[in-house]
Write a protein that holds these residues in place. Sequence first.
Motif, mmCIF file in Angstrom:
data_model
loop_
_atom_site.group_PDB
_atom_site.id
_atom_site.type_symbol
_atom_site.label_atom_id
_atom_site.label_comp_id
_atom_site.label_asym_id
_atom_site.label_seq_id
_atom_site.Cartn_x
_atom_site.Cartn_y
_atom_site.Cartn_z
ATOM 1 N N THR A 157 -2.161 -10.991 -16.842
ATOM 2 C CA THR A 157 -1.249 -10.176 -16.445
ATOM 3 C C THR A 157 -1.541 -8.885 -15.866
ATOM 4 O OG1 THR A 157 0.253 -11.115 -18.031
ATOM 5 C CG2 THR A 157 1.100 -9.181 -17.088
ATOM 6 N N LEU A 158 -2.510 -8.390 -16.672
ATOM 7 C CA LEU A 158 -3.084 -6.923 -15.980
ATOM 8 C C LEU A 158 -3.768 -7.182 -14.815
ATOM 9 C CD1 LEU A 158 -4.467 -5.443 -19.598
ATOM 10 C CD2 LEU A 158 -2.326 -4.786 -18.242
ATOM 11 N N ALA A 159 -4.565 -8.397 -14.621
ATOM 12 C CA ALA A 159 -5.218 -8.553 -13.373
ATOM 13 C C ALA A 159 -4.116 -8.285 -12.216
ATOM 14 C CB ALA A 159 -6.040 -9.907 -13.284
ATOM 15 N N LEU A 160 -3.149 -9.145 -12.433
ATOM 16 C CA LEU A 160 -2.096 -9.148 -11.505
ATOM 17 C C LEU A 160 -1.315 -7.968 -11.152
ATOM 18 C CD1 LEU A 160 0.226 -10.732 -9.922
ATOM 19 C CD2 LEU A 160 1.369 -11.005 -11.944
ATOM 20 N N LEU A 161 -1.282 -7.070 -12.249
ATOM 21 C CA LEU A 161 -0.799 -5.885 -12.070
ATOM 22 C C LEU A 161 -1.429 -4.843 -11.230
ATOM 23 C CD1 LEU A 161 1.116 -5.032 -15.599
ATOM 24 C CD2 LEU A 161 2.097 -5.606 -13.391
ATOM 25 N N ILE A 162 -2.841 -4.888 -11.566
ATOM 26 C CA ILE A 162 -3.995 -4.227 -10.994
ATOM 27 C C ILE A 162 -3.941 -4.578 -9.245
ATOM 28 C CG2 ILE A 162 -6.602 -3.662 -10.603
ATOM 29 C CD1 ILE A 162 -6.481 -4.235 -13.421
ATOM 30 N N GLY A 163 -3.833 -5.965 -8.931
ATOM 31 C CA GLY A 163 -3.714 -6.156 -7.532
ATOM 32 C C GLY A 163 -2.367 -5.779 -6.940
ATOM 33 N N LEU A 164 -1.317 -5.939 -7.567
ATOM 34 C CA LEU A 164 -0.077 -5.482 -7.150
ATOM 35 C C LEU A 164 -0.067 -3.779 -6.949
ATOM 36 C CD1 LEU A 164 2.858 -6.072 -6.363
ATOM 37 C CD2 LEU A 164 3.583 -5.825 -8.884
ATOM 38 N N LEU A 165 -0.390 -3.063 -7.930
ATOM 39 C CA LEU A 165 -0.361 -1.547 -7.761
ATOM 40 C C LEU A 165 -1.338 -1.058 -6.645
ATOM 41 C CD1 LEU A 165 0.107 -0.444 -11.511
ATOM 42 C CD2 LEU A 165 1.848 -0.465 -9.640
ATOM 43 N N THR A 166 -2.706 -1.536 -6.706
ATOM 44 C CA THR A 166 -3.651 -1.283 -5.612
ATOM 45 C C THR A 166 -3.276 -1.636 -4.481
ATOM 46 O OG1 THR A 166 -5.395 -1.760 -7.201
ATOM 47 C CG2 THR A 166 -6.046 -1.348 -5.142
ATOM 48 N N GLY A 167 -2.788 -2.769 -4.206
ATOM 49 C CA GLY A 167 -2.209 -3.186 -2.848
ATOM 50 C C GLY A 167 -0.907 -2.247 -2.385
ATOM 51 N N LEU A 168 -0.013 -1.769 -3.221
ATOM 52 C CA LEU A 168 0.971 -0.982 -2.928
ATOM 53 C C LEU A 168 0.389 0.500 -2.602
ATOM 54 C CD1 LEU A 168 3.827 -1.753 -5.739
ATOM 55 C CD2 LEU A 168 3.698 -2.353 -3.127
ATOM 56 N N VAL A 169 -0.412 0.920 -3.265
ATOM 57 C CA VAL A 169 -0.935 2.101 -2.828
ATOM 58 C C VAL A 169 -1.897 2.178 -1.666
ATOM 59 C CG1 VAL A 169 -2.904 3.859 -3.861
ATOM 60 C CG2 VAL A 169 -1.385 2.817 -5.362
ATOM 61 N N GLY A 170 -2.612 1.166 -1.600
ATOM 62 C CA GLY A 170 -3.239 0.898 -0.213
ATOM 63 C C GLY A 170 -2.331 1.103 1.040
ATOM 64 N N LEU A 171 -1.148 0.358 0.853
ATOM 65 C CA LEU A 171 0.113 0.599 1.967
ATOM 66 C C LEU A 171 0.270 1.774 2.029
ATOM 67 C CD1 LEU A 171 1.982 -1.484 3.717
ATOM 68 C CD2 LEU A 171 3.425 -1.266 1.820
ATOM 69 N N PHE A 172 0.752 2.269 1.002
ATOM 70 C CA PHE A 172 1.270 3.778 1.028
ATOM 71 C C PHE A 172 0.413 4.740 1.656
ATOM 72 C CE2 PHE A 172 1.389 7.990 -1.088
ATOM 73 C CZ PHE A 172 2.665 8.383 -0.661
ATOM 74 N N ASN A 173 -1.013 4.538 1.475
ATOM 75 C CA ASN A 173 -1.979 5.404 2.009
ATOM 76 C C ASN A 173 -2.011 5.502 3.486
ATOM 77 O OD1 ASN A 173 -2.814 6.607 -0.307
ATOM 78 N ND2 ASN A 173 -4.884 5.448 -0.388
ATOM 79 N N ASN A 174 -1.777 4.067 4.101
ATOM 80 C CA ASN A 174 -1.737 3.839 5.273
ATOM 81 C C ASN A 174 -0.589 4.131 6.129
ATOM 82 O OD1 ASN A 174 -4.443 1.821 6.353
ATOM 83 N ND2 ASN A 174 -3.852 1.244 4.226
ATOM 84 N N LEU A 175 0.311 4.060 5.633
ATOM 85 C CA LEU A 175 1.761 4.452 6.010
ATOM 86 C C LEU A 175 1.703 6.077 6.013
ATOM 87 C CD1 LEU A 175 4.272 2.279 4.068
ATOM 88 C CD2 LEU A 175 3.520 1.979 6.837
ATOM 89 N N ALA A 176 1.405 6.682 5.044
ATOM 90 C CA ALA A 176 1.276 7.997 5.271
ATOM 91 C C ALA A 176 0.309 8.698 6.206
ATOM 92 C CB ALA A 176 1.112 8.681 3.882
ATOM 93 N N VAL A 177 -0.791 7.913 6.196
ATOM 94 C CA VAL A 177 -1.832 8.630 7.084
ATOM 95 C C VAL A 177 -1.443 8.401 8.744
ATOM 96 C CG1 VAL A 177 -4.121 8.219 7.986
ATOM 97 C CG2 VAL A 177 -3.762 8.495 5.590
ATOM 98 N N GLU A 178 -0.887 7.243 9.038
ATOM 99 C CA GLU A 178 -0.487 6.980 10.219
ATOM 100 C C GLU A 178 0.682 7.726 10.562
ATOM 101 O OE1 GLU A 178 -1.595 4.553 12.658
ATOM 102 O OE2 GLU A 178 -3.361 4.373 11.261
ATOM 103 N N ASN A 179 1.658 7.839 9.847
ATOM 104 C CA ASN A 179 2.815 8.688 10.186
ATOM 105 C C ASN A 179 2.471 10.484 10.234
ATOM 106 O OD1 ASN A 179 5.503 7.090 10.382
ATOM 107 N ND2 ASN A 179 4.312 6.219 8.617
ATOM 108 N N ILE A 180 1.761 10.699 9.396
ATOM 109 C CA ILE A 180 1.250 12.348 9.258
ATOM 110 C C ILE A 180 0.527 12.425 10.716
ATOM 111 C CG2 ILE A 180 0.159 14.069 8.231
ATOM 112 C CD1 ILE A 180 0.885 12.896 5.549
#
Length: 827
Positions: free
Chosen positions: A145-168
């Motif tokens: 379960t923790l492995a699942l949460l790590i993958g989920l949260l890291t993927g969301l953070v990676g997406l957030f980073n890309n969206l923020a960088v591309e837009n700014i």
Amino acid sequence: MESILETPACLSISKSLDSCYDSFTGLRLLVCLSISSSDQIFASLSLMDHLKDNESIYNGDIENEGAIVGHFDRKESSMSLDGSMREPLLVKSRINATSQIAIVGSKVYPIESLDYEIIENELLKQDWRSRKKVQIFQYIFLKWTLALLIGLLTGLVGLFNNLAVENIAGFKLLHTSNLMLENKYIAAFLAFAGMNVFLAICAGLLCAFVAPAAAGSGIPEVKAYLNGVDAHSILAPSTLFVKIFGSIFGVAAGFVVGKEGPMVHTGACIANLLGQGGSRKYHLTWKWLRYFKNDRDRRDLITCGAAAGVAAAFRAPVGGVLFALEEAASWWRSALLWRTFFTTAVVAVVLRSFIQFCRGGHCGLFGQGGLIMFDVNSSIPSYDYNDLAAVVVLGVVGGLLSSLYNFLVDKVLRTYAIINEKGRGPKILVVICVSLLTSCCAFGLPWLAQCTPCPPDLGQQCPTIGRSGNYKKFQCPPGHYNDLASLFFNTNDDAIRHLFSSINTHEFHLYTLSIFFVAIYFLGIITYGIAVPSGLFIPVILAGASYGRLVGHVLRSISDLDVGLFALLGAASFLGGTMRMTVSLCVILLELTNDLLMLPLLMLVLLVSKTVADSFNKGVYDQIVRMKGLPYLEAHAEPYMRQLAAGDVCTGPLITFCGVEKVENIVHALRMTRHHGFPVIDEPPVKDAPELCGIVLRSHLLVLLKAKSFTKERVLSGPQLLSTFHAFDFAKGGSGKGLKVEDLDISKEEMEMYVDLHPITNTSPYTVVETMSLAKAALLFRELGLRHLCVVPKTPGRPPIVGILTRHDFMPEHVLGLYPQLKSHHK
């Protein structure tokens, strides 16, 4: 203990030891174990006198990461053999060559080793015997379960980073381009440089004031942690916060840095946060979480987090697993492979789902950048012997340039270390200066390039106006584009994509590629090390791609390979020569480009560049680990270690406890030293002769003393302690939150009482005989992930333990300090 001190080896110095023994109030000092000459006797005695005079210095606790480091730990103190204090080498050479303190951010902090060994004491054995199948299932289920949460949260953070960088960054570039279209060039530069400086200051302030440990890529720190080294705040929640937002601001500010290295650190921070085992402060005390209050399980989770960070940065799940295996982790097993692969697969699913969403135009200025990175599968690589010769040349030159890159990065980091010591203001000033320099290069250098007519029948808009694209108008007339501006006036991801492109082989001139290569090469060097989260992957790929495309144009007469493919191979040569990875880089690049046909050429250029670069220096991350003073244990032992035995580096004094020890002796030992482990020796009448019972940990002693489970007589009280405590009472607190010696409140009457150490003593510590070669002991220490390795005598009739080997005892600085004559064998 008296029976040990009365052995023949100690009788000759018993009188000299009386005063020292009294000053320690009965503390057992087995100085005789490491004494082979009268000089060593007097050195040990002068060391004890020094400790007696400076007792107030040694009141730090091992869990207090900000405590004084001047502890006396056999040879682990910063003292020379004559007993004088030895200053760290930080001031002289800007590097810390000791293994007790390390550079974290811009300051020097004490470091600790991690306990990856499975502790086997009576309390833990009782806990395992009492566990039911449902509890074991809960433990396994929670791991996944923790492995699942790590993958989920890291993927969301990676997406957030890309969206923020591309837009700014997209807003910044769009605003600048609009001013350029109106021929307001000065206003365009001021707006461009002003926004870059503002974003850079935001990133610098976060790193300077909130979490200095977030500066840089973080990969060296993650490597050190997985090797068994814990440094101050490298995985703290504040570091995670600054890593995310500082990376966004830094990349959007136009710095020649990447977000891929920081994503590895971000994934590790997320895993560490989830693996803390709960928190009373935030009311997360669910009993299932307590299973993970140990370094061993946290290490597995952080390995998954590091792999997830690579998968989120490059959208390369298999490459993330191989990166964790090849570069990050020092210890691996098949079960960890499955969990790591599962974590990266979750990241890939998350990213793929949101990519489909963003293609519908729901993500602002996020277009073909970020996650949808490099596509060079438009060319079919067919090659012959001439092409292979060109690839070999590309790899050789790439290895030379990347080894020079590592050398210059090391020199720049040493220079920044001098500046960073002067305070936060100079760090912010350096960030502003580098930002202005980068802005001047990005805006000024394209004026040196000639305007190129747009090719007919291109199939896309030329020049591109109001959006990202290959063909930037800049100052050119209608129907023309500036090829150098197409590289500088784009995000780094878009610039790499344009260099890898095979659509228009004549898009970039040789003059343009030469200017861009030189600018990116040196901007990447001076940018890495400033107070912003910064990765090396993207700068190295940018420099390597421009170099490869340049070589492709030069070797066009002898090679038929596409210039876009040359750009990819050039990037691979720079990556292999800079980071010294092969398998993981090969798979990451294949996943990025989605073309398996390039596998043989990628393998060839990576092997050639790594071999050439290895002839000059180490990989960039290995250099940074060494410069920061992190005591990293290599996978191989140094040749000179085969000339020494384990007993040769065991130095005294060694502090031991009896199986039933006086409380006062334990308290004095904890206050006067920073030892983490103490040998426990059973003596008559418990045993017929002195016998090594095991090792007791400092953190366990503090818990035991805090509970005050004492007896007035020296008697065994193990059954009573087993019924009083639970195994989870001795679990390690998260982020250094354990008990400190200052938390103890013991009266004078209780000081005279006794406590039974047998229930919390690890009765099966790893031991080696004193005649084992130091090289063999070092490999054993690293492969098993140990913190303590007991050295026992080979012959009977001697004290049951010669000494304890810790991480410090295998460091070249320590070994060569004891045996300077071996320096000629050390490369």
